[in-house]
Design an enzyme around this catalytic site. Structure first.
Site, PDB file in Angstrom:
ATOM      1  N   GLY A  75       6.013  -3.082  19.254  1.00 37.68           N
ATOM      2  CA  GLY A  75       7.213  -2.846  18.927  1.00 37.68           C
ATOM      3  C   GLY A  75       7.762  -4.371  18.448  1.00 37.68           C
ATOM      4  N   LYS A 125       6.542  -4.870  26.317  1.00 39.91           N
ATOM      5  CA  LYS A 125       5.095  -4.272  26.192  1.00 39.91           C
ATOM      6  C   LYS A 125       3.999  -4.222  27.419  1.00 39.91           C
ATOM      7  CE  LYS A 125       5.088  -5.854  21.658  1.00 39.91           C
ATOM      8  NZ  LYS A 125       6.294  -6.264  22.040  1.00 39.91           N
ATOM      9  N   ASN A 141      13.249   1.406  26.864  1.00 39.07           N
ATOM     10  CA  ASN A 141      12.325   1.042  27.575  1.00 39.07           C
ATOM     11  C   ASN A 141      14.421  -0.175  27.962  1.00 39.07           C
ATOM     12  OD1 ASN A 141      11.014  -0.482  29.752  1.00 39.07           O
ATOM     13  ND2 ASN A 141      10.791  -2.019  28.180  1.00 39.07           N
ATOM     14  N   LYS A 179      -9.299 -36.202 -19.123  1.00 44.90           N
ATOM     15  CA  LYS A 179     -10.476 -34.729 -18.836  1.00 44.90           C
ATOM     16  C   LYS A 179     -10.783 -34.763 -20.763  1.00 44.90           C
ATOM     17  CE  LYS A 179      -7.523 -32.705 -17.349  1.00 44.90           C
ATOM     18  NZ  LYS A 179      -6.984 -32.856 -16.430  1.00 44.90           N
ATOM     19  N   SER A 199      -7.204 -27.317 -13.871  1.00 44.92           N
ATOM     20  CA  SER A 199      -7.706 -25.834 -13.148  1.00 44.92           C
ATOM     21  C   SER A 199      -7.429 -26.872 -11.225  1.00 44.92           C
ATOM     22  CB  SER A 199      -9.634 -25.279 -13.571  1.00 44.92           C
ATOM     23  OG  SER A 199      -9.923 -26.764 -13.519  1.00 44.92           O
TER      24      SER A 199
END
Length: 633
Positions: A31, A37, A165, A473, A541
């Protein structure tokens, strides 16, 4: 022990036998945050007389120091064990507790309510038979209540207790209870939860936990513990078809070869005919071996070693199944996916996937839609963020045996794992295989890659250049191709900018688009290598995962990663295309090194510092490396 129970019955053997034969119920509490809880579980432990004297003393002391109930006992402290939980008064991790009553044994998982810990809730719910979903009577049904309920439905839990509750804080109002119960019932019907029992309660005060409360005379239903003790859970595991994923090939000596694993569904006996998947080979069960001796029968939940009458090649991850009802075998699926990663899911990014005892590589090929947990509206999406739930197409790198999750949790559920961090980033539930996976087959050809390689006089290879824009590159790759051409090698240079004019013209520069761009390039480079070429791939990349995936797809013997290294200050000073200047002015978004990350290779085959190495010297070093690999002579 506090509230010590009566001594064990006169006949201890009868007591132990009765205790051993009690059924087991696994349930979770879930919940929204601060719905009570942990308090509920702590109170159940207290009421079940499972709190020892020293624990009670510690609880009294801790309640005064860190509790939230003033002078009263803070029962949540019996469950919240982490220091951070006690400091904040919330649950972070999943806490498992065991308790028993005269009629049943229980394992309860206290799961966190905070949205950021939804992944922990999925962990706790994955093995539960029932869910207790708490709602604060003052707040009603919240988004996290709906999210947890939707997950409960997806994970195959069909029995729910709606625990309204903190009713003491609204004067035990029947009107409040019925309004919340009605609102929740309407939502539960939409998501397929048909067995919902609403209970008005106060976990802290103990109302309607173990005995009817005088504060709610208008309520005539069961108390929480009454319902937990009597709810009938279908024992579907034992009646389902036999499945045993192999965890270990047991070979202690030359005379014994067995296959060890946990039976996840069904029953097996010596003499049963079984099939091993995905290979499809059949045999007969000869023995069912355990540490306590051979068995005449083994049922779901039992870990055993089986021996077969025939010598069959079986490995970890294979599934042994009964021949009368076989699982399917496929490599592409439609599945519900709960995303648990801090970073968004990226389509086509390779993740590790654990399904049963098998680990494979998986990609989310296409998210179809995500689900709004409040309205259940299906919204088109390209990704999933933390705690989002969607339906996606998933592709594995090999066929795996499976059942739809609705039929078998163990053979239909999987998790996705980040390849670099080993963090679990997703939990999936297979709906069905995709028909196209059954219709597409590899076509055999007479001229293969080895034959093409012999014709060209050198081995195929992919030389993958990675580095920042401006690192050099393309310059190094161009010089390398020129030299290889002079040596008589058959080459092709795939350059990042050139590919963007065609193969990747429909892609942008988001992380997801970058992943897809590199996936496409990798597939093309693999085809070119199969044609016998030396492929030079020059791409920023930026992500390690995609570069490693390229290496795995092609094969490490035919792939090398060259890190063209230059500090960003140098690359930006060079700036041959003026891209850094545009990025700094805000004219380019998602530019690597400025507002998009670059992950340098951890273990490149070669690192070339272009501030100290000329393109000619770099090309010479790469050619030496290719010769050392036997790619060229």
């Amino acid at each position: 022990m506090a509230h010590a129970p009566n001594p064990i019955a006169d006949d201890i053997e009868q007591y132990l036998e009765r205790h051993a034969n009690k059924s087991m119920l696994r349930f979770i509490t879930c919940g929204s945050v601060d719905d009570g809880k942990s308090t509920l579980i702590g109170r159940l432990l207290y009421e079940s007389k499972l709190v020892f004297e020293d624990q009670l003393s510690a609880l009294e002391s801790d309640s005064k120091k860190v509790g939230t109930q003033g002078e009263g006992l803070d029962f949540a402290l019996l469950v919240d064990g982490l220091a951070a939980e006690r400091e904040q008064g919330i649950t972070i991790d999943v806490a498992y507790r065991y308790f028993t009553t005269e009629r049943r044994k229980f394992v309860v998982a206290d799961t966190p309510g905070h949205e950021q810990y939804t992944r922990n809730m999925v962990t706790g719910a994955s093995t539960a038979d029932l869910a207790v979903i708490l709602v604060d009577a003052r707040k009603g049904v919240l988004t996290q209540t709906r999210r947890h309920s939707y997950l409960v439905s997806l994970l195959g839990i069909r029995h729910v207790v709606l625990a309204v509750n903190k009713l003491d804080l609204v004067d035990y109002s029947q009107e409040v209870f019925e309004r919340i119960a009605g609102e929740y019932a309407a939502f539960a019907a939409e998501i397929g939860l048909t067995h919902v029992v609403p209970v008005p309660m106060s976990a802290y005060m103990g109302d309607n936990l173990t005995a009817p409360s005088p504060n709610t005379p208008w309520y005539t239903g069961p108390t929480l513990i009454d319902h937990l003790e009597t709810v009938e859970i279908d024992d579907a595991d034992e009646t389902a078809p036999f499945r045993m994923p192999v965890q270990w090939v047991n070979r202690p000596d030359l005379d014994f070869r067995g296959f060890s694993g946990r039976i996840v569904s069904g029953v097996v006996r010596p003499g049963d005919r079984v099939r091993v998947l995905p290979s499809g080979r059949e045999s007969v069960v000869e023995r069912i071996v355990t540490m306590d001796g051979d068995l005449d029968e083994a049922v779901a939940g039992r870990s055993v070693t089986v021996t077969l009458a025939d010598e069959i090649d079986i490995s970890r991850g294979d599934v042994i199944a009964g021949v009368d009802a076989l699982p399917c075998v496929a490599d592409q699926f439609e599945a519900h996916l709960v995303w648990m990663g801090e970073h968004d899911m990226l389509p086509e990014r390779p993740y590790l996937c654990q399904i049963g005892t098998m680990t494979v590589q998986a990609r989310v090929t296409r998210p179809k839609y995500k689900v709004n947990v409040n309205t259940l509206e299906q919204t088109a999406t390209n990704t999933l963020a933390l705690n989002e739930i969607g339906v996606c197409n998933i592709s594995f790198d090999r066929p795996v045996p499976f059942d739809p999750y609705a039929d078998n949790r163990d053979t239909g559920g999987f998790i996705l794992i980040d390849r670099l961090t080993n963090a679990t980033v997703g939990a999936g539930m297979i709906a069905h295989s995709l028909r196209r996976s059954d219709n597409i087959h590899w076509q055999a050809v007479d001229v293969d890659g080895e034959a093409r390689s012999l014709l060209k006089g050198h081995r195929p290879h992919i030389v993958w250049f990675t580095g920042l824009s401006g690192s050099g590159k393309s310059t190094v790759a161009n010089e390398l191709e020129r030299r290889l051409y002079a040596l008589g090698c058959h080459t092709y240079l795939l350059d990042g900018d050139n590919v963007r004019h065609g193969l990747g013209r429909d892609l942008g520069f988001t992380d997801a688009d970058r992943v897809e761009n590199i996936r496409r390039v990798t597939e093309v480079a693999k085809l070119m290598a199969d044609a016998g070429l030396i492929v030079l791939a020059s791409f920023i990349s930026p992500f390690c995962a995609e570069r490693e995936a390229a290496r795995e797809l092609v094969g490490a013997d035919h792939f090398c990663e060259i890190f063209i290294d230059a500090p960003i200050e140098v690359a930006e000073e060079r700036d041959p295309k003026g891209l850094y200047r545009k990025a700094r002015r805000g004219e380019l978004i998602n530019f690597t090194g400025v507002d998009s990350p670059y992950e340098p290779p951890l273990n490149p085959d070669l690192r070339i510092d272009t501030t100290a190495t000329s393109p000619e010297e770099a090309a010479r070093l790469i050619i030496e490396h290719l010769r050392s690999l036997g790619t060229i002579v």
